[in-house]
Design a protein around this motif. Structure first.
Motif, short mmCIF file in Angstrom:
data_model
loop_
_atom_site.label_atom_id
_atom_site.label_comp_id
_atom_site.label_asym_id
_atom_site.label_seq_id
_atom_site.Cartn_x
_atom_site.Cartn_y
_atom_site.Cartn_z
N PRO A 18 13.68 17.76 56.34
CA PRO A 18 12.87 16.56 56.59
C PRO A 18 11.45 16.64 56.04
N LEU A 19 10.86 17.83 56.01
CA LEU A 19 9.45 17.92 55.66
C LEU A 19 9.18 18.49 54.27
N THR A 20 9.96 19.48 53.87
CA THR A 20 9.66 20.14 52.60
C THR A 20 10.87 20.18 51.67
N PRO A 21 11.50 19.03 51.42
CA PRO A 21 12.65 19.06 50.53
C PRO A 21 12.23 19.41 49.10
N ARG A 22 13.04 20.22 48.43
CA ARG A 22 12.74 20.60 47.05
C ARG A 22 13.92 20.28 46.15
#
Lengths: 343, 391, 44
Positions: free
Chosen positions: A165-169
């Motif tokens: 949810p916060l740090t998709p790469r």
């Protein structure tokens, strides 16, 4: 075209402004970009691959990827049509020939590290870089997560961490860029037991590939996949069966991502430069027309007034004339009367 | 947020308000899921299908249907069709709300939406057509805000600021047309980089031109379509001019739409000819392409023409709605239906119900904001203080 | 300015960035130019 271009440059030179244009002519024509000199690549000889999956294993460890769903010794997954995911930079697939007598073919899939990467061309924050060494690297620190790179990639390589949810790469093979930087070879190449993978300068790999085809014309299809596909890739492939039979698209063409979009991009500044001119021109014509219509209307009114005036003056003049004539007649009559009276 | 919009008049519990309330509630719940659990929990997006209907519908369709703003203001201010002046404000308002909520919807789709401004701050990835789209949408949203600003300024009674805003009308209109030309066409150009993924009947080097020309059709049709809806819902808010001139606008815009559709049909055929894809027309995708070409381009072109000839306003309004549907289908074809057409069915995309839920939620928010503004500000009527003023 | 471009991508990145700057400047300049051009119009 060449002649006209040379002429054109000649005119510029004659005008004495060629120095102010800046770049040498060599860098200004699309066809003349030949990629970084001595850039590295990998040659994948598909005829040598036995599907042992040690490259997958090594890749997983070196890049500290999550545990795989099944062990790398599990050979059953080869039969599934797998692709690169967030957990695997590379996968090996098995392709069974329609001709039952032939042996199955194994192909390794990973980022091909294009010479002119479509992902880098598509990225609006420059998260992808084509490094002089060959690898196309990705910087998650600037990535916005629009996933246009995944749309652009003709090989369907980048994967995305949708569950983050916060740090998709975006996730893809790095060609072990840090290892190459340190003078080592990529993890997958280093463990391949059958020398199905060869690491080296791309131009050397091309001659190796051609030599193998020349020496064993029966073993290979006469084509080095990746030499020109999508403008050329750092990974090159040799195969004994037609490439489309082992899931490699032969309809990609040789135009690179940047070439596909540069035409549309070049129209943008023309619109910015000329649309205001055109629109203001139309606006001016509209206004002029309105003004003319107004003047015409005014003119018509004035003419009508004048005409009206003219007519009334005539009438008055006629009336005056009539009166004058009337008076004259009366006077003449009176005169006659007088004369009569005198007689 | 929703309560504030729904309350206000005598009867709050109208059927529309109840449905609106439920949609907003659903939207808020999905929003919470999307931003706490990630894209994976709320969408069917995959590594093969990175773009779903949040791009295909919310962005591509949203921007196309918001074209009414630039089309109407160009017609009135640049081409001098002053009798349609009454239509500029509602068109600019829908344009503004359309773009605003395109940007809102984009926050759902982006992996890290708080980095939305990175392209201009950190990146400058100028080779990307998405950079072009982003820059133009950002600038055009500002232009639309300024174009719309006289209405709230009249509402609030700021006469001097309003005067300044009105003085900018001409230059803002030109800016608006330039920016719209650029990003409407660039949305089509986004797909130029993927010739191997988009079906050849839809892929064409002319994609940017197709998108720009069809945005004019979308703009014209949307103004008529909205006009029809507004007449039903906000008849009491309309002034004499609005009521008396809107039939003439329908005839004029209907004629224009018919003409542009004819041109669009021609260049789409030329697109097929340029790629020499005639043989594909008999495949299933080809049949679907013909449905779009004949059913949603040629047919509305003809129906508009008949409607204008017969002065049949009902037919023109129906055709406007039909054309809007055609634009939706076209944009979804390019972004979802004919995209990745070569993949096996198991790798194809179909939207998750939550994706559809957010799209419905966004459309509902646009309607609610439109209603909130139209019932308060001088949009459908001229403010008595500024009546008869030349703009 | 004297770096050599080995890839079309890097070349376009450079030229497009310059082009965007020129475009922004020209759009801003348009405002000023417009007022300069029409300042003495008597039919406003």
């Amino acid at each position: 075209m060449g002649i006209s271009r040379r002429k054109f440059l000649g005119w510029i030179g004659a005008a004495g402004i060629s120095a102010s244009i800046g770049k040498p002519a060599g860098a200004s024509s699309i066809s003349q970009f030949s990629g970084f000199p001595d850039s590295k690549g990998v040659l994948h000889d598909i005829t040598r691959c036995v599907g042992c999956r040690s490259c997958e294993d090594s890749c997983n460890k070196i890049n500290e990827l999550p545990e795989p769903d099944t062990l790398f010794s599990d050979q059953t997954v080869l039969a599934k049509n797998r692709r690169t995911t967030t957990k695997a930079f590379t996968v090996v697939n098995q392709y069974i020939s329609k001709n039952a007598s032939e042996k199955p073919v194994f192909r390794k899939i990973q980022c091909n590290h294009c010479l002119e990467p479509a992902c880098a061309s598509a990225c609006f924050v420059r998260a992808f870089t084509k490094t002089p060494n060959g690898p196309v690297t990705y910087d998650p620190d600037v990535c916005v997560g629009c996933r246009y790179c995944m749309i652009a990639c003709p090989f369907d390589i980048p994967a995305y961490e949708y569950d983050e949810p916060l740090t998709p790469r975006v996730v893809k093979c790095t060609m072990c860029a840090p290892r190459i930087e340190a003078g080592e070879i990529p993890g997958c190449v280093s463990v391949c037991p059958t020398e199905a993978l060869t690491f080296g300068k791309r131009k050397n790999l091309l001659s190796i590939a051609r030599e193998r085809i020349r020496n064993n014309p029966d073993r290979y299809i006469d084509h080095v996949y990746g030499e020109y596909e999508m403008g050329g890739t750092s990974w090159l492939y040799l195969s004994g069966v037609p490439f489309h039979e082992i899931g490699m698209r032969e309809d990609l063409g040789i135009k690179s991502g940047p070439e596909l979009t540069s035409g549309a991009l070049s129209i943008v500044p023309m619109i910015v430069g000329l649309w205001p001119v055109l629109l203001t021109g139309i606006y001016g014509m509209t206004k002029r027309k309105e003004k003319n219509a107004f003047i015409e209307q005014e003119g018509a009114v004035a003419a009508a007034v004048e005409r009206a005036n003219h007519e009334s003056i005539k009438k008055i003049a006629a009336a005056i004339e009539k009166e004058r004539l009337g008076k004259k007649k009366a006077m003449e009559a009176a005169e006659k009367e007088k004369e009569k009276g005198i007689k | 947020m929703s309560g504030e919009i729904i309350t206000g008049k005598k009867t709050v519990m109208t059927p529309f308000n109840v449905i609106a309330g439920m949609v907003v509630l659903m939207g808020l719940i999905i929003t919470a899921i999307r931003f706490t659990k990630g894209l994976g929990a709320a969408t069917n997006l995959s590594d093969y299908n990175p773009w779903g209907i949040w791009i295909g519908f919310d962005l591509l369709v949203g921007v196309a249907l918001a074209a009414g703003g630039y089309v109407t203001s160009a017609a009135v201010y640049i081409f001098g069709m002053k009798k349609y002046h009454f239509a500029v404000r509602p068109a600019v308002l829908t344009g503004f709300l359309g773009y605003l909520f395109v940007v809102v919807a984009l926050h759902y789709d982006l992996g890290r939406p708080w980095r939305l401004a990175y392209p201009f701050i950190v990146g400058w990835g100028t080779t990307s057509l998405l950079f072009e789209v982003g820059l133009c949408v950002a600038l055009y949203l500002t232009v639309l805000f300024l174009e719309f600003s006289p209405a709230p300024l009249e509402w609030l009674g700021f006469k001097k600021t309003r005067y300044l805003a009105v003085r900018l009308t001409m230059v803002l209109t030109i800016f608006g047309v330039v920016l719209s030309t650029l990003h409407q066409s660039s949305l089509g150009a986004l797909f130029l980089i993927a010739p191997s993924k988009l079906h050849p009947l839809w892929y064409s080097p002319y994609l940017p031109v197709f998108f720009f020309v069809s945005s004019i059709i979308a703009g014209l049709s949307m103004v008529m379509f909205e006009g029809m809806l507004s007449h039903r819902a906000f008849h009491d808010k309309m002034d004499e001019e609005h009521l008396s001139e809107s039939d003439s606008l329908t005839l004029g815009f209907g004629k224009a739409a018919s003409l542009v559709l004819a041109g669009y049909f021609t260049i789409k055929i030329i697109g097929v000819a340029a790629g020499n894809h005639w043989n594909l027309l008999t495949t299933p995708y080809g049949i679907w392409f013909l449905v779009e070409m004949i059913g949603f381009i040629a047919l509305p072109c003809f129906l508009y023409a008949v409607g204008v000839r017969d002065k049949n306003l009902m037919l023109i309004r129906f055709t406007a709605a039909w054309t809007v549907l055609g634009i939706v289908i076209n944009r979804l074809n390019i972004s979802v239906i004919a995209f990745n057409w070569h993949l096996p069915a198991s790798d194809r995309y179909f939207p998750h119900w939550m994706e559809i839920g957010i799209s419905v939620f966004i459309v509902m928010l646009i309607i609610l904001f439109y209603r909130f503004i139209v019932t308060r500000m001088p949009i459908l009527y001229e403010h008595p203080d500024y009546k008869g003023e030349e703009q | 300015m004297n770096e050599t471009f080995y890839t079309l991508h890097h070349f376009l990145l450079h030229t497009e960035s310059v082009t965007y700057l020129i475009m922004l400047l020209s759009l801003l300049g348009l405002f000023g130019f417009w007022f300069f051009l029409t300042a003495r119009d008597d039919d406003q």
